[in-house]
Design an enzyme around this catalytic site. Structure first.
Site, short mmCIF file in Angstrom:
data_model
loop_
_atom_site.label_atom_id
_atom_site.label_comp_id
_atom_site.label_asym_id
_atom_site.label_seq_id
_atom_site.Cartn_x
_atom_site.Cartn_y
_atom_site.Cartn_z
N HIS A 12 -28.08 -1.73 -21.20
CA HIS A 12 -27.17 -1.83 -20.06
C HIS A 12 -28.01 -1.78 -18.80
CE1 HIS A 12 -23.85 -1.59 -17.40
NE2 HIS A 12 -24.10 -0.35 -17.03
N ASP A 14 -28.07 -1.71 -15.10
CA ASP A 14 -27.57 -1.56 -13.72
C ASP A 14 -28.60 -2.18 -12.78
OD1 ASP A 14 -25.12 -0.08 -14.08
OD2 ASP A 14 -26.35 1.61 -14.68
N ASP A 124 -19.17 -0.90 -18.68
CA ASP A 124 -19.15 0.26 -17.78
C ASP A 124 -18.24 0.07 -16.57
OD1 ASP A 124 -19.97 2.85 -17.33
OD2 ASP A 124 -21.71 2.29 -16.13
N HIS A 337 -20.30 -2.95 -10.58
CA HIS A 337 -19.41 -1.79 -10.49
C HIS A 337 -20.00 -0.66 -9.66
CE1 HIS A 337 -21.90 -1.23 -14.05
NE2 HIS A 337 -21.74 0.06 -13.95
#
Length: 891
Positions: A12, A14, A124, A337
């Site tokens: 994941h 970010d 997420d 997000h």
């Protein structure tokens, strides 16, 4: 029952969080290179999921273009799993058109390498929007995998179906304990032998509807686990009879579940339950300055820029496809997000701001040049020294009072429409800029005689426009010898009114607003409240000892100005408030908080425009809201989501009861603080009130009878993460050691919003269309040759060949226009409409002002679904259900 464990290697990623994008890109260069090397080896490690976002390919290949062929080969071999998103977008704050374009651009990038993962993968995102099932289906996606938003109180199993607001249904494969649960496989055999017997696997896999379970191996910014094949082999030996582990992908796991044909439960609507995982419900107001920028730019791109460019394309100008893509990609980076949530460090928020600034500057300058190209090419025999060209990017003809910034050679003149009728105007501000404007000498043609005034004033004006054609323009004439002014004068009374409203300003600054259409008086409107915020970058949370300060506690300075077309009220409050949370707990108020609330009432307008400006230099950790008491007792609020409208409970009664009974089981209190796209309202069968935020879009329905709309204007806080908040008990969500002094917003801030009162029920009022108009201003472009140089740059002369008035098409009916833009791969343009009503079916008639040869319904990939009959350059749309959108291609 022995379970098959689908081991899915992933990371994941970010793009930014407590770290900046620059830092993550550097590590992406290292980690993705290792992934490629691992996938090129001859071993069981045969696939890796690149977090469902194609932007990582853009980032990586910008610095390592030599790996493009390697990536293409691995994608085509099914080893490197990419897409379908461009970035992992937020779903609640971000607009529908941003979400659609994010996935469309993501898919297109992926198709340059091979296939994309045809799953709505959002590991997420802080909640799932009720519009997403329809969006997924229109992209050809029937399955979604996410983590946040659904708890074991909603469904028994982790596999179920999800019905969106419009009725579209997709399959859900939930990661109930997070995308990182398989990331920390222990190396020691003794620990490994107990690993799958512990939480979360013990509970999570027990909720599976089949014998197929999901085991994501990876976590945030994780490198490839090079010895994963050996660990999987070892676990297969240790867990014989219980689990059989196999390397897999998300799509293979979903296919395996489907082969078992489980009976699935159904959930519906937006998914925002925070029991098992945090939704960060009030992230809608974190870093309000950046939230306001997001709101403004999203509206500008869709409601102004793209329609203007489409009009220009029809008039023979080039549509700058790549420029538009770059603008949107900047917005997608901020739509991730964490980024749009502003639950990031101050340094990262500086990057977010810079991307907003770039998107805003590029788009506004692109529009300015395009409007100039059109305006100067108009063949208008009435043209004099100065022209004002009005552009209407809404789908019906409009008139009314607009505001614009212009440069004037004198204080008095006349504005004339195409028929020679005088148009009233009011000068609101006037600044002498003669020396700055005229002492500039960039002249291409030195022998050409041009008009040079003796004076130049920079002015803010209000103009009562003539009718401006739908998706079109009209050019006005400026007569420097005439006078159509409507002077602004100070008022001696405390009341203003137009055809819709009579507004009385009370001594304490509250407003009594009479809706003339049904003779209802709404008392004590527009009250400002200030209170404490003990939250962090993820959540608003009230202090244990709070103290609310009201604007009605002081008498403001009241200034009222009026003309025949424009009326304004300026309320200057000086609130005494606590300087910090410590003072607030003791009910001490040593700080001053100057707030100016201005409202504008224009001739024949059903919308009241507000601006709140605050000098927030001296106060920490607090929140400011504005309240509108509707007098309508409500169980539900009505607000727009992406592509439609939904009703939300003003209190989550079932969830709150479960919270009160078992607080220790919940990650987050189920509060009813919500967001919207452009309006929130309270209505009954005969009347209603809608508040239309243009900055922070967060609201709550409050009052003993739940009859008052409380709009959040801004909130401030000092840390990225904090522990044990009232609304979010337990651990911190972010880093507690990272202070965010910039999030205290010690500066002057300004926020816009509008309010409208209705003498009809919600559907009859068609609030969605009025809200669309509120964020789709008529644009005025001024041209005068004496402005050339620093103000608008100097360009050469053009041949005036365009008509004095123009319209692309006009729409009648009750559908709301969502987007007008050039098609991605074909020469025509895309029109998207949606039903913003609650009950009634939608319909529309689109009458084109030019010959059309092709009209089709298309999906979100802009691929043909079915042709539409064309009769006299008109097409009809019927039976568009609640919250449904329809996408058209026209050529």
């Amino acid at each position: 029952m022995k379970k098959t464990v689908h081991v899915v290697p992933h990371s994941h990623w970010d793009r930014e969080w407590y770290f900046t994008t620059s830092r993550s890109k550097i590590y992406l260069m290292h980690d993705l290179k290792k992934v490629l090397e691992q996938l090129e080896k001859d071993n069981p490690y045969d696939s890796f999921i690149l977090d469902g976002q194609a932007s990582l390919l853009d980032d990586y290949l910008k610095w390592r273009p030599q790996d493009q062929a390697r990536i293409r080969t691995l994608v085509q071999q099914g080893k490197l799993i990419i897409g379908p998103w461009y970035t992992q977008t937020d779903q609640l704050v971000i607009s529908g058109e941003s979400i659609v374009r994010n996935m469309l651009y993501g898919m297109k990038i992926c198709e340059e390498f091979g296939d994309y993962m045809n799953v709505g993968y959002v590991p997420d995102s802080f909640g799932q929007a009720a519009s997403m099932p329809q969006i997924y289906r229109e992209f050809g996606i029937s399955d979604t995998m996410f983590w946040r938003g659904v708890s074991d109180d909603d469904v028994t199993h982790t596999e179920y179906t999800w019905r969106g607001e419009d009725g579209s249904v997709v399959n859900v494969y939930q990661i109930p304990s997070g995308y990182y649960i398989g990331g920390a496989i222990p190396e020691r055999e003794a620990d490994l032998a107990e690993f799958l017997h512990q939480e979360p696997f013990k509970t999570t896999w027990g909720r599976s509807a089949t014998d197929q379970v999901y085991f994501p191996n990876g976590f945030d910014q994780a490198p490839v686990r090079e010895n994963l094949p050996e660990l999987v082999e070892q676990m297969n030996e240790l867990y014989q009879g219980e689990y059989e582990l196999q390397f897999s992908t998300i799509e293979k796991y979903i296919a395996a579940v489907k082969e078992r044909h489980p009976e699935l439960e159904e959930v519906a609507g937006e998914l925002i339950n925070g029991k098992l995982m945090r939704i960060h419900k009030t992230i809608f107001s974190s870093r309000p300055d950046l939230k306001a920028l997001n709101t403004q730019i999203q509206h500008y791109l869709v409601n102004v820029m793209e329609p203007v460019l489409t009009m220009a394309m029809q008039l023979g100008f080039e549509y700058p496809v790549e420029t538009v893509k770059e603008i949107w990609k900047l917005m997608f980076e901020n739509a991730a997000h964490d980024s749009i949530g502003s639950c990031v460090s101050d340094t990262t928020n500086e990057d977010v701001y810079m991307r907003y600034k770039q998107a805003r500057d590029i788009s506004m300058n692109l529009v300015e040049l395009t409007l100039r190209q059109i305006s100067t090419a108009i063949n208008n025999p009435q043209t004099q020294e100065i022209t004002f060209t009005l552009f209407n990017t809404y789908d019906t003809a409009r008139e009314g009072v607009i505001e614009a910034e212009v440069y004037l050679p004198q204080k008095t003149f006349a504005i004339l429409d195409q028929a020679g009728n005088f148009l009233p105007y009011t000068i609101l501000e006037l600044i002498d800029q003669t020396e700055y404007v005229l002492n500039q000498g960039n002249i291409l043609n030195s022998v050409k005689e041009i008009y040079l005034p003796e004076k130049v004033y920079k002015a803010k004006v209000a103009i009562e426009t003539t009718t401006v054609p739908s998706i079109g323009y009209t050019q006005l004439t400026i007569d420097l010898k005439g006078d159509s002014s409507a002077p602004l004068q100070a008022a001696s009374n405390t009341m203003i009114e137009n055809e819709y409203y009579q507004i009385t300003i009370n001594p304490n600054g509250s407003l009594d607003i009479l809706d003339k259409a049904n003779d209802i008086l709404y008392k004590n409107q527009g009250i400002i409240e200030e209170n404490g915020d003990d939250g962090d970058s993820f959540n608003y949370s009230p202090p244990v000892k709070d103290w609310t300060i009201s604007s009605t506690d002081v008498d403001p300075k009241i200034t009222i100005q009026q003309s025949d077309i424009y009326q304004s009220v300026r309320l200057e409050f000086l609130l005494k408030v606590p300087q910090n949370l410590s003072e607030r707990s003791e009910k001490q108020a040593t700080a001053e908080l100057p707030i100016v609330l201005e409202l504008v009432l224009k001739k024949n307008s059903p919308i009241i425009d507000f601006n709140l400006t605050v000098d927030n230099q001296a106060v920490d950790s607090h929140r400011v809201c504005v309240l509108f008491d509707t007098g309508i007792t409500s169980k539900f609020s009505i607000a727009d989501q992406q592509f439609g409208t939904l009703q939300r409970p003003v209190v989550f009664e079932k969830e709150m009861a479960l919270w009160e009974a078992n607080k220790e089981q919940w990650n987050e209190q189920p509060i009813a603080i919500e967001t919207c796209q452009s309006f929130v309202g309270l209505f009954d069968e005969t009347h209603g009130v809608a508040v239309m935020p243009k900055g922070v879009r967060e609201y709550e329905i409050v009052g003993e009878d739940y009859d008052t709309i409380r709009l959040t204007i801004f909130r401030t806080y000092g840390f990225m993460g904090k522990e044990n908040l009232m609304y979010r008990p337990g651990r911190a969500s972010g880093e507690t050691v990272i202070a965010t002094p910039d999030a205290q917003c010690h500066k002057t801030m300004s926020f816009d919003f509008s309010v409208a009162y209705f003498a009809q029920g919600f559907d009859q009022a068609n609030v969605a269309q009025l809200a669309k108009q509120a964020v789709t201003p008529i644009e005025l472009y001024q041209y005068a040759e004496f402005l050339n140089s620093r103000l608008i740059f100097t360009l050469g002369d053009v041949e005036p060949t365009l008509p004095a008035e123009f319209s692309l098409f006009e729409i009648t009916g009750n559908l709301t226009l969502s987007v007008l833009k050039k098609a991605e791969d074909r020469p025509g343009y895309i029109i998207r409409l949606y039903n913003g009503l609650l009950i009634e079916e939608g319909y529309a008639t689109i009458t084109f002002k030019h010959e059309i040869k092709i009209a089709e319904k298309v999906d979100l990939k802009e691929k043909t679904k079915e042709p539409l009959p064309i009769i006299n350059d008109t097409i009809e749309l019927e039976n568009i259900g609640h919250a449904k959108f329809v996408t058209l291609y026209v050529e």
